[in-house]
Design a protein around this motif. Sequence first.
Motif, PDB file in Angstrom:
ATOM      1  N   UNK A 171     -81.938  69.245  37.234  1.00 18.92           N
ATOM      2  CA  UNK A 171     -81.218  69.713  38.416  1.00 18.92           C
ATOM      3  C   UNK A 171     -81.119  68.653  39.511  1.00 18.92           C
ATOM      4  N   UNK A 172     -82.216  68.040  39.868  1.00 17.57           N
ATOM      5  CA  UNK A 172     -82.209  67.082  40.980  1.00 17.57           C
ATOM      6  C   UNK A 172     -81.313  65.888  40.680  1.00 17.57           C
ATOM      7  N   UNK A 173     -81.472  65.301  39.499  1.00 16.31           N
ATOM      8  CA  UNK A 173     -80.656  64.145  39.137  1.00 16.31           C
ATOM      9  C   UNK A 173     -79.194  64.493  38.995  1.00 16.31           C
ATOM     10  N   UNK A 174     -78.899  65.669  38.436  1.00 15.24           N
ATOM     11  CA  UNK A 174     -77.509  66.089  38.274  1.00 15.24           C
ATOM     12  C   UNK A 174     -76.836  66.286  39.626  1.00 15.24           C
ATOM     13  N   UNK A 175     -77.582  66.839  40.581  1.00 25.29           N
ATOM     14  CA  UNK A 175     -77.022  67.070  41.924  1.00 25.29           C
ATOM     15  C   UNK A 175     -76.660  65.751  42.595  1.00 25.29           C
ATOM     16  N   UNK A 176     -77.488  64.742  42.392  1.00 24.66           N
ATOM     17  CA  UNK A 176     -77.231  63.423  42.985  1.00 24.66           C
ATOM     18  C   UNK A 176     -75.968  62.799  42.388  1.00 24.66           C
ATOM     19  N   UNK A 177     -75.640  63.173  41.152  1.00 28.19           N
ATOM     20  CA  UNK A 177     -74.474  62.594  40.479  1.00 28.19           C
ATOM     21  C   UNK A 177     -73.244  63.486  40.539  1.00 28.19           C
ATOM     22  N   UNK A 178     -73.280  64.494  41.404  1.00 26.67           N
ATOM     23  CA  UNK A 178     -72.094  65.294  41.664  1.00 26.67           C
ATOM     24  C   UNK A 178     -71.827  66.452  40.731  1.00 26.67           C
ATOM     25  N   UNK A 179     -72.781  66.780  39.862  1.00 25.89           N
ATOM     26  CA  UNK A 179     -72.582  67.942  38.993  1.00 25.89           C
ATOM     27  C   UNK A 179     -72.682  69.235  39.798  1.00 25.89           C
ATOM     28  N   UNK A 180     -72.097  70.307  39.250  1.00 25.04           N
ATOM     29  CA  UNK A 180     -72.133  71.619  39.899  1.00 25.04           C
ATOM     30  C   UNK A 180     -72.578  72.668  38.895  1.00 25.04           C
ATOM     31  N   UNK A 181     -73.714  72.451  38.252  1.00 25.70           N
ATOM     32  CA  UNK A 181     -74.208  73.384  37.249  1.00 25.70           C
ATOM     33  C   UNK A 181     -74.794  74.625  37.915  1.00 25.70           C
ATOM     34  N   UNK A 182     -75.022  75.658  37.104  1.00 28.35           N
ATOM     35  CA  UNK A 182     -75.630  76.881  37.636  1.00 28.35           C
ATOM     36  C   UNK A 182     -76.996  76.587  38.234  1.00 28.35           C
ATOM     37  N   UNK A 183     -77.746  75.700  37.601  1.00 28.94           N
ATOM     38  CA  UNK A 183     -79.079  75.369  38.096  1.00 28.94           C
ATOM     39  C   UNK A 183     -79.013  74.764  39.495  1.00 28.94           C
ATOM     40  N   UNK A 184     -77.984  73.974  39.752  1.00 31.99           N
ATOM     41  CA  UNK A 184     -77.809  73.374  41.071  1.00 31.99           C
ATOM     42  C   UNK A 184     -77.386  74.432  42.085  1.00 31.99           C
ATOM     43  N   UNK A 185     -76.491  75.309  41.677  1.00 39.72           N
ATOM     44  CA  UNK A 185     -76.010  76.358  42.582  1.00 39.72           C
ATOM     45  C   UNK A 185     -77.114  77.355  42.927  1.00 39.72           C
ATOM     46  N   UNK A 186     -77.971  77.682  41.949  1.00 39.57           N
ATOM     47  CA  UNK A 186     -79.029  78.662  42.167  1.00 39.57           C
ATOM     48  C   UNK A 186     -80.285  78.065  42.770  1.00 39.57           C
ATOM     49  N   UNK A 187     -80.485  76.758  42.599  1.00 45.81           N
ATOM     50  CA  UNK A 187     -81.750  76.154  43.004  1.00 45.81           C
ATOM     51  C   UNK A 187     -82.806  76.419  41.940  1.00 45.81           C
ATOM     52  N   UNK A 188     -83.959  75.747  42.062  1.00 43.36           N
ATOM     53  CA  UNK A 188     -84.982  75.869  41.014  1.00 43.36           C
ATOM     54  C   UNK A 188     -85.496  77.293  40.882  1.00 43.36           C
ATOM     55  N   UNK A 189     -85.933  77.878  41.982  1.00 39.89           N
ATOM     56  CA  UNK A 189     -86.498  79.233  41.926  1.00 39.89           C
ATOM     57  C   UNK A 189     -85.461  80.240  41.438  1.00 39.89           C
ATOM     58  N   UNK A 190     -84.248  80.154  41.983  1.00 35.97           N
ATOM     59  CA  UNK A 190     -83.194  81.073  41.582  1.00 35.97           C
ATOM     60  C   UNK A 190     -82.839  80.921  40.113  1.00 35.97           C
ATOM     61  N   UNK A 191     -82.879  79.693  39.610  1.00 35.02           N
ATOM     62  CA  UNK A 191     -82.555  79.446  38.200  1.00 35.02           C
ATOM     63  C   UNK A 191     -83.612  80.032  37.274  1.00 35.02           C
ATOM     64  N   UNK A 192     -84.872  79.923  37.686  1.00 36.55           N
ATOM     65  CA  UNK A 192     -85.957  80.492  36.874  1.00 36.55           C
ATOM     66  C   UNK A 192     -85.827  82.014  36.831  1.00 36.55           C
ATOM     67  N   UNK A 193     -85.477  82.611  37.957  1.00 37.78           N
ATOM     68  CA  UNK A 193     -85.255  84.062  37.996  1.00 37.78           C
ATOM     69  C   UNK A 193     -84.073  84.434  37.106  1.00 37.78           C
ATOM     70  N   UNK A 194     -83.027  83.613  37.150  1.00 38.40           N
ATOM     71  CA  UNK A 194     -81.816  83.892  36.367  1.00 38.40           C
ATOM     72  C   UNK A 194     -82.092  83.812  34.870  1.00 38.40           C
ATOM     73  N   UNK A 195     -82.782  82.761  34.426  1.00 38.36           N
ATOM     74  CA  UNK A 195     -83.051  82.630  32.997  1.00 38.36           C
ATOM     75  C   UNK A 195     -84.006  83.722  32.537  1.00 38.36           C
ATOM     76  N   UNK A 196     -84.922  84.133  33.418  1.00 43.26           N
ATOM     77  CA  UNK A 196     -85.817  85.247  33.090  1.00 43.26           C
ATOM     78  C   UNK A 196     -85.013  86.526  32.895  1.00 43.26           C
ATOM     79  N   UNK A 197     -84.029  86.743  33.778  1.00 42.73           N
ATOM     80  CA  UNK A 197     -83.170  87.926  33.676  1.00 42.73           C
ATOM     81  C   UNK A 197     -82.375  87.914  32.384  1.00 42.73           C
TER      82      UNK A 197
END
Length: 314
Positions: free
Chosen positions: A209-235
Motif C-alpha cells: 500500500x505505502x509504495x503503491x501510493x507513492x507511485x500514483x496507484x489507486x488500489x482499494x488498499x490505498x483508498x481504505x487505508x491499512x486498518x480499513x483494508x484489513x476490515x474489508x478483507x475480513x468481511x
Amino acid sequence: MSTAQNQNVKTSLNEREGFQVWWRLLRPHTLTAAFVPVFVGTMLAALEKSINFWLFAAMLLASILIQAATNMFNEYYDYKRGLDNENSVGIGGTIVRDGIHPKTVLSLAFIFFILAGLLGVYICASSSWWIAAIGLISMLFGYLYTGGPLPIAYTPFGEVTAGFFMGTIIIGISYFIQTLTMTAEVAVVSVPVAIFVGSILLANNIRDRAGDAENGRKTLAILFGHKGSVIFISTLFVIAFLWTVGLILLGTLPVWAFITLFSVIKGWKAIQGFIGKTQPLEMMPAMKATAQTNTIYGLLLGLSLLLHLYFPLV
C-alpha cells in the motif's frame, strides 16, 4: 544498490540462484489461483456426467500458463514504470535482483500466452468454439492487468477483475467444456472462490500500500487505508464462508462441503498477520496465508463434490 546490499536483500527474502530464479518469476504461490477454479468447475461437471480427463488437463495447464504469463507481464511493466526495485518484496525479482533482461521476461510471457492459445484450440475443437472468444477476452484482461495505458492493477478494480476472470469465468468454462451446458448454480457456487482469488490480490495490495501510493496507484488498499483494508478483507472472508454454509443449507452444495470450513483456520491466520504490521516484509506471512486459504478452500470444495459423487450423505 551495491552487490553486497543486493545480496542481503536476496538473503532476507530467502532467494536462491539457478533454477529458483525462473521458478520465482512464475510466482508459484499465485498458481493455485489457476488450479482451484479448474478443479472446482470440473468436479461440478463430474456430478452431471463422466469427465474427459484430457480436457481437464488441457484446461488446467492453459489456466496455469495464463496466470504465469500475467505474473510476467506484471514483473515487466512494474519494472518499466519504476514501481519495482531491488528492495521490493512479493515479486519474482528476476529483473531487478537477478539481472534477467526485461525483454526476456516479456518474451516468455507472450510464449506462455501462445502455448495457452494452442491448448485453447484443442479445448474448443473438443467442446465449442464459443470458448475461444471467452478465452481471448480472458487473456486480454490478463495482459491489461498491468499492461496498456491504464493498467487495471493500478485502479480499485483489480480485485474484482481477478476474482471474476480467475474465479467465476474459469469455473464456468471448466464446467461447460465437460457438459456443454451452463447453469445458474455453477455461477452461484463460484462466488466464494472468486472472493478468495480477489482476496489474494487485496492482500498483495495491503502489503504494498505505502509504495503503491507513492507511485500514483489507486488500489482499494490505498483508498481504505491499512486498518480499513484489513476490515474489508475480513468481511470478504466472512461473506465467502457464510455463502458456502447458505448453499449447503439450500441444498446447492452437498453436506460434504462443510469440510471447506477447515480453511477458516488459515483465513484467521491471514487476518491476524496483517493486524499491527507496517512493513511489507513482515506482512509476507499474511499474504502467503491468504493464498493458502484459497488453496485449502478450493481443494476441500472440489473434494467435497467428489465425495458426494461416490458417498452421498443425503
